[in-house]
Design a protein around this motif. Structure first.
Motif, PDB file in Angstrom:
ATOM      1  N   GLY A 138       9.258 -25.945  17.770  1.00 48.47           N
ATOM      2  CA  GLY A 138       9.386 -26.068  16.276  1.00 48.47           C
ATOM      3  C   GLY A 138       8.181 -25.254  15.512  1.00 48.47           C
ATOM      4  N   ALA A 139       6.899 -25.457  16.359  1.00 48.88           N
ATOM      5  CA  ALA A 139       5.809 -24.681  15.932  1.00 48.88           C
ATOM      6  C   ALA A 139       5.840 -23.170  16.307  1.00 48.88           C
ATOM      7  N   ALA A 140       6.317 -22.963  17.304  1.00 44.78           N
ATOM      8  CA  ALA A 140       6.575 -21.469  17.869  1.00 44.78           C
ATOM      9  C   ALA A 140       7.367 -20.509  16.840  1.00 44.78           C
ATOM     10  N   VAL A 141       8.753 -21.422  16.544  1.00 47.60           N
ATOM     11  CA  VAL A 141       9.541 -20.835  15.628  1.00 47.60           C
ATOM     12  C   VAL A 141       8.959 -20.685  14.423  1.00 47.60           C
ATOM     13  N   ALA A 142       8.212 -21.471  13.813  1.00 55.07           N
ATOM     14  CA  ALA A 142       7.570 -21.306  12.386  1.00 55.07           C
ATOM     15  C   ALA A 142       6.768 -20.290  12.454  1.00 55.07           C
ATOM     16  N   VAL A 143       5.978 -19.969  13.521  1.00 61.86           N
ATOM     17  CA  VAL A 143       4.986 -18.847  13.793  1.00 61.86           C
ATOM     18  C   VAL A 143       6.061 -17.557  13.694  1.00 61.86           C
ATOM     19  N   LEU A 144       7.007 -17.347  14.282  1.00 63.28           N
ATOM     20  CA  LEU A 144       7.780 -16.320  14.630  1.00 63.28           C
ATOM     21  C   LEU A 144       8.446 -16.189  12.918  1.00 63.28           C
ATOM     22  N   ARG A 145       8.935 -16.997  12.366  1.00 65.47           N
ATOM     23  CA  ARG A 145       9.496 -16.922  10.645  1.00 65.47           C
ATOM     24  C   ARG A 145       8.409 -16.326   9.999  1.00 65.47           C
ATOM     25  N   GLU A 146       7.098 -16.846  10.208  1.00 65.33           N
ATOM     26  CA  GLU A 146       5.978 -16.353   9.315  1.00 65.33           C
ATOM     27  C   GLU A 146       5.876 -14.948   9.653  1.00 65.33           C
ATOM     28  N   ARG A 147       5.893 -14.569  10.915  1.00 61.55           N
ATOM     29  CA  ARG A 147       5.513 -13.083  11.023  1.00 61.55           C
ATOM     30  C   ARG A 147       6.570 -12.169  10.842  1.00 61.55           C
ATOM     31  N   VAL A 148       8.095 -12.552  11.139  1.00 65.56           N
ATOM     32  CA  VAL A 148       9.031 -11.575  10.732  1.00 65.56           C
ATOM     33  C   VAL A 148       9.530 -11.777   9.285  1.00 65.56           C
ATOM     34  N   GLY A 149       9.448 -12.946   8.672  1.00 68.35           N
ATOM     35  CA  GLY A 149       9.678 -13.002   7.369  1.00 68.35           C
ATOM     36  C   GLY A 149      11.219 -13.297   7.293  1.00 68.35           C
ATOM     37  N   GLY A 150      11.644 -13.745   6.121  1.00 68.98           N
ATOM     38  CA  GLY A 150      13.142 -13.767   6.034  1.00 68.98           C
ATOM     39  C   GLY A 150      13.832 -15.175   6.847  1.00 68.98           C
ATOM     40  N   ARG A 151      15.144 -15.102   6.850  1.00 74.56           N
ATOM     41  CA  ARG A 151      15.854 -16.292   7.256  1.00 74.56           C
ATOM     42  C   ARG A 151      16.826 -15.811   8.298  1.00 74.56           C
ATOM     43  N   ASP A 152      16.927 -14.573   8.649  1.00 72.52           N
ATOM     44  CA  ASP A 152      17.909 -14.074   9.648  1.00 72.52           C
ATOM     45  C   ASP A 152      17.979 -14.944  11.099  1.00 72.52           C
ATOM     46  N   PRO A 153      18.910 -14.941  11.634  1.00 74.19           N
ATOM     47  CA  PRO A 153      19.022 -15.801  12.788  1.00 74.19           C
ATOM     48  C   PRO A 153      18.250 -15.255  13.750  1.00 74.19           C
ATOM     49  N   PHE A 154      17.818 -15.871  14.725  1.00 79.49           N
ATOM     50  CA  PHE A 154      17.086 -15.362  16.028  1.00 79.49           C
ATOM     51  C   PHE A 154      18.140 -15.040  17.018  1.00 79.49           C
ATOM     52  N   THR A 155      17.810 -14.270  18.083  1.00 80.14           N
ATOM     53  CA  THR A 155      18.733 -14.075  19.306  1.00 80.14           C
ATOM     54  C   THR A 155      18.088 -15.147  20.285  1.00 80.14           C
ATOM     55  N   VAL A 156      18.739 -15.954  20.704  1.00 81.27           N
ATOM     56  CA  VAL A 156      18.305 -17.297  21.711  1.00 81.27           C
ATOM     57  C   VAL A 156      18.886 -16.870  23.152  1.00 81.27           C
TER      58      VAL A 156
END
Length: 115
Positions: A67-85
């Motif tokens: 969750g912490a790593a995903v939060a860092v990604l969200r912060e850096r890229v902005g927005g709520r678009d889905p990520f590719t997993v």
């Protein structure tokens, strides 16, 4: 030190004699000693964020279970678009998301599409 690490691929600019390969760099540009793949894997397992620099552009990577790593990604890229997993199997995809029968069939396709 920041959690972002960059992995650069030197294959396009190095000669075979120079030993083209990968290098792991900290956010400040300092190179890490040792095997870049082993170090990058350890970074991801530890909840870090990895920026990959390749011939087709830049990608960010993190462990989707962190969750912490995903939060860092969200912060850096902005927005709520889905990520590719990316996962190695449909079974692991089912651990992270709801996967329909049709999607599971696509995941088994040799073309390995994004579903």
């Amino acid at each position: 030190m920041r959690t972002e690490i960059r992995v650069g691929h030197a294959g396009e600019v190095a000669s075979p004699a120079a030993g083209a390969g990968l290098v792991l760099l900290a956010a400040d540009g300092a190179a890490f000693p040792g095997d870049a793949i082993v170090q990058a894997a350890a970074l991801l397992r530890g909840g870090g964020v990895l920026a990959l620099d390749g011939p087709d552009g830049h990608e960010l990577a993190a462990d989707a279970r962190s969750g912490a790593a995903v939060a860092v990604l969200r912060e850096r890229v902005g927005g709520r678009d889905p990520f590719t997993v990316m996962v190695p199997s449909a079974a692991e995809a089912r651990e992270l998301a709801e996967v329909s029968a049709a999607e599971e069939t696509l995941l088994g396709d040799p073309a390995r599409p994004v579903v």
